[in-house]
Design an enzyme around this catalytic site. Structure first.
Site, PDB file in Angstrom:
ATOM      1  N   ASP A   1       1.882  -1.334  -4.199  1.00 24.81           N
ATOM      2  CA  ASP A   1       2.504   0.274  -3.765  1.00 24.81           C
ATOM      3  C   ASP A   1       3.536   0.670  -4.490  1.00 24.81           C
ATOM      4  O   ASP A   1       3.853   1.788  -4.666  1.00 24.81           O
ATOM      5  CB  ASP A   1       2.860   0.111  -2.291  1.00 24.81           C
ATOM      6  CG  ASP A   1       1.657  -0.111  -1.292  1.00 24.81           C
ATOM      7  OD1 ASP A   1       0.372   0.341  -1.619  1.00 24.81           O
ATOM      8  OD2 ASP A   1       1.619  -0.568  -0.232  1.00 24.81           O
TER       9      ASP A   1
ATOM     10  N   LYS B   1      -0.887  -5.038   6.321  1.00 25.16           N
ATOM     11  CA  LYS B   1      -0.363  -5.816   5.092  1.00 25.16           C
ATOM     12  C   LYS B   1       0.376  -6.908   5.237  1.00 25.16           C
ATOM     13  O   LYS B   1       0.386  -7.916   4.283  1.00 25.16           O
ATOM     14  CB  LYS B   1       0.582  -4.558   4.355  1.00 25.16           C
ATOM     15  CG  LYS B   1      -0.272  -3.389   3.617  1.00 25.16           C
ATOM     16  CD  LYS B   1       0.501  -2.650   3.034  1.00 25.16           C
ATOM     17  CE  LYS B   1      -0.021  -1.252   2.983  1.00 25.16           C
ATOM     18  NZ  LYS B   1       0.780  -0.159   2.231  1.00 25.16           N
TER      19      LYS B   1
END
Ligand code: ATR
Length: 289
Positions: A109, A72
């Site tokens: 997220d 990420k």
């Protein structure tokens, strides 16, 4: 309608390892539900091969990518432009090819977690005391959306105390957040405890004092699996009214990505229930000891 000669739009999740990923299943269910024609695959991509794999994927016609652990931060650096929420946590879990050929990086997220907590599980976070265990990438990704809910207090506790203090300082302008070591816990009780450590992935439990959760409070593990994690078991033993795993968050973050890519928001409830049934059997309930 896509004609037979036109290839289907391609999406994928890159991670390392990736074998356990439920994302292809989730996006296949979203596509079926919304009548979208697309292909979504999972690829094991090591960090040193990441940039080449991303460039190749989009050169060969890919439209969007999800990036998971440990990619990420690399995705954040590779994106040509990023959303404010990705800029805030310096991590990207969703890349979208834009009309001008550039890559937009987003992070879904945190909003996925908050949607699961508030929309699916019916929790109110305003005015509540929240404890986040862990100070790595997973914790970093959820702090801003949690603070947006205006909790009374948000404490970050980590095995390495300095990392929790540093993270709290970074987010202090967004709300009442403080950080410290796991060993400093024990004098205060929390309404909601979130496990954002990597401990569950190796079947471990962070060292937690008893009496950390208010009676009838909630425990939530960002990890998920076919068996309850040690943290979920700890929650039940600590008197939690609700001890939930991160499957709902996974589906919600995927729905946000799907909306970014396709402009359509899938209904997440039926997909969460389908995945729960696949993981835990027909009644969809995680076994409670
Ligand atoms: P992620 O991106 O999944 O958050 P990470 O950045 O490696 O992964 O962070 C892992 C987090 O889990 C860290 O907060 C780590 O604590 P340290 O900072 O002290 O390393 C925490 N962690 C991992 N295993 C743990 C364990 N067995 N008990 C407690 N905390 C653990």
């Amino acid at each position: 309608m896509t004609s037979r000669s036109e290839p289907l739009d391609r999406y994928a999740v890159f991670g390392h390892p990736i074998g356990h990923s439920r994302s292809p299943r989730i996006h296949a269910l979203f596509a079926r539900q919304t009548g979208q024609a697309l292909v979504y695959t999972a690829e094991d991509v090591a960090p040193d091969a990441f940039e080449g794999a991303v460039r190749r994927f989009f050169r060969e016609g890919g439209k969007g990518l999800n990036c998971t652990v440990p990619l990420k931060e690399l995705a954040f650096r590779l994106a040509d432009r990023v959303s404010p929420r990705a800029a805030r946590c310096k991590a990207v879990n969703t890349l979208a090819l834009q009309g001008d050929g550039r890559l937009l990086g987003d992070n879904t997220d945190g909003v996925g977690l908050v949607r699961d907590l508030t929309c699916n599980l019916g929790l109110v976070l305003a005015g509540r005391r929240i404890l986040v265990l862990g100070a790595g990438g997973a914790a970093r990704g959820i702090l801003a959306p949690l603070l947006e809910q205006r909790p009374a207090r948000l404490v970050i506790a980590n095995r390495t105390p300095s990392k929790a203090r540093q993270l709290a300082a970074e987010f202090a302008e967004l709300g009442p957040v403080s950080g410290g070591g796991l060993g400093e816990l024990g004098t205060e009780r929390f309404d909601l405890i979130l496990n954002a450590t990597a401990a569950s992935l190796s079947g471990q439990l962070p060292a937690l004092p008893k009496d950390l959760l208010v009676a009838g409070g909630t425990c939530y593990d960002l990890a998920y699996g076919s068996e309850p994690t040690p943290f979920l078991r700890w929650g039940w033993a600590a008197g939690a009214a609700l001890s939930a795993d991160g499957l709902g968050m996974l589906v919600e973050q995927a729905a946000e990505a799907f909306q970014l890519w396709r402009g359509v928001r899938p209904e997440t409830g039926p997909v969460i229930r389908a995945l729960q049934a696949e993981l835990h059997g027909p009644d969809g309930l995680a076994p409670k000891p």
